[in-house]
Scaffold this motif. Sequence first.
Motif, short mmCIF file in Angstrom:
data_model
loop_
_atom_site.label_atom_id
_atom_site.label_comp_id
_atom_site.label_asym_id
_atom_site.label_seq_id
_atom_site.Cartn_x
_atom_site.Cartn_y
_atom_site.Cartn_z
N GLN A 1 126.00 -5.80 -8.45
CA GLN A 1 127.27 -5.18 -8.81
C GLN A 1 127.02 -4.25 -9.99
N GLN A 2 127.14 -2.96 -9.75
CA GLN A 2 126.77 -1.97 -10.74
C GLN A 2 127.87 -1.75 -11.76
N ARG A 3 127.46 -1.42 -12.98
CA ARG A 3 128.41 -0.98 -13.97
C ARG A 3 128.99 0.36 -13.56
N ILE B 1 136.89 12.16 -8.75
CA ILE B 1 135.97 11.10 -9.19
C ILE B 1 136.60 9.73 -8.94
N ILE B 2 137.90 9.60 -9.24
CA ILE B 2 138.59 8.34 -9.00
C ILE B 2 138.55 7.97 -7.51
N ASP B 3 138.74 8.96 -6.64
CA ASP B 3 138.71 8.73 -5.20
C ASP B 3 137.34 8.21 -4.76
N VAL B 4 136.27 8.90 -5.18
CA VAL B 4 134.93 8.53 -4.70
C VAL B 4 134.53 7.16 -5.24
N LEU B 5 134.71 6.90 -6.52
CA LEU B 5 134.31 5.60 -7.06
C LEU B 5 135.18 4.47 -6.54
N GLY B 6 136.43 4.81 -6.16
CA GLY B 6 137.27 3.79 -5.53
C GLY B 6 136.70 3.32 -4.21
N ARG B 7 135.93 4.17 -3.54
CA ARG B 7 135.32 3.80 -2.27
C ARG B 7 134.24 2.73 -2.42
N VAL B 8 133.73 2.56 -3.65
CA VAL B 8 132.73 1.52 -3.89
C VAL B 8 133.28 0.43 -4.81
N GLY B 9 134.61 0.34 -4.88
CA GLY B 9 135.23 -0.80 -5.54
C GLY B 9 135.54 -0.66 -7.01
N VAL B 10 135.47 0.56 -7.57
CA VAL B 10 135.79 0.76 -8.98
C VAL B 10 137.23 1.27 -9.08
N GLY B 11 138.07 0.53 -9.83
CA GLY B 11 139.48 0.88 -9.95
C GLY B 11 139.73 2.10 -10.82
N PRO C 1 130.37 8.57 4.43
CA PRO C 1 129.00 8.86 4.00
C PRO C 1 128.89 9.04 2.48
N ILE C 2 129.92 9.57 1.83
CA ILE C 2 129.82 9.80 0.39
C ILE C 2 129.76 8.47 -0.37
N GLY C 3 130.52 7.48 0.11
CA GLY C 3 130.47 6.15 -0.50
C GLY C 3 129.16 5.45 -0.19
N THR C 4 128.67 5.62 1.03
CA THR C 4 127.40 5.01 1.42
C THR C 4 126.25 5.55 0.58
N LEU C 5 126.21 6.86 0.41
CA LEU C 5 125.13 7.46 -0.39
C LEU C 5 125.21 7.02 -1.84
N LEU C 6 126.41 6.89 -2.37
CA LEU C 6 126.57 6.43 -3.75
C LEU C 6 126.05 5.01 -3.91
N ARG C 7 126.41 4.13 -2.97
CA ARG C 7 125.89 2.76 -3.03
C ARG C 7 124.38 2.73 -2.88
N LEU C 8 123.86 3.51 -1.93
CA LEU C 8 122.43 3.53 -1.67
C LEU C 8 121.64 3.94 -2.91
#
Length: 281
Positions: free
Chosen positions: A15-17, A43-53, A217-224
């Motif tokens: 779980q990333q900071r 930025i809020i939209d993209v980071l929300g895709r990986v669980g950041v509020g 794909p944008i959320g997947t690449l961010l997680r990867l």
Amino acid sequence: MLDTPDTLDTSDGPQQRPQSLMLAFFGNHVLEEGELCVYSGSIIDVLGRVGVGEQAVRSTLTRMVNRGLLRRQREGRRMYFGLTPQATRVLQDGRTRIWKQGAVNDDWDGAWTLLGFSLPDSWKRQRHDLRSRLTWSGFGALYSGLWIAPGNVDAAGIVSELGLTAHVKIFHARADEATDIELMIRDTWDLESIAARYVTFDKRWTAHQGAAAGDDPIGTLLRLVSEWLWTIRTDPRLPARHLPPAWPARPAQETFRRVAAHTAAPAQRMARELLETAPSR
């Protein structure tokens, strides 16, 4: 990199900071685009895709501005954020580590970089920052105040950025024949922990690579990318010939690059459609 991610191992992976994810986002979609700022809502939209509020994103943006990693730019009523020179250096270093150096060190020439330091007891923050930067740069603690890394590392640059030049001594050397290099490696670095990170990454992303990009794909690449950086951050790229047989860095790196190749193009297309940007001024 500049910051040491505090992570928690779960069955779903590290779980990333938010700051680590933010840096990965800017590395994926801003670093190579020139002077560019991104609207905070994007930025809020993209980071929300990986669980950041949203609140976590906003507070992270503020902290990163205060730390000199991001700059604000107002356009009408909207606030945009861009990279500072400091953050650009951090991201370029990460890109070199990922794509140019790689996770496997097959071409080690026998050289080591030694760094000795002595800091006042009260300098806890400086000590933490130095150890974090040394760890990212491939160093391990040979003894409490003597750290070692394979190859010729530009440790002077690290020390200078931290303002600690007067408290550090740096040497480049080769091991004497009497030194058991493999034993030294086992004593200095936690090989089991490093290997476990690679195995975990490989299993997780091998299971997903058939449909890696999916609908997001944008959320997947961010997680990867953020998970790969977490995986390699404690790996000093030790000489492959002195590591245990079947060292798992190579297959994990192959998995990372396969998934990245499959995901990067659709993620970039999605970024062009999704992200609201403005030229830096």
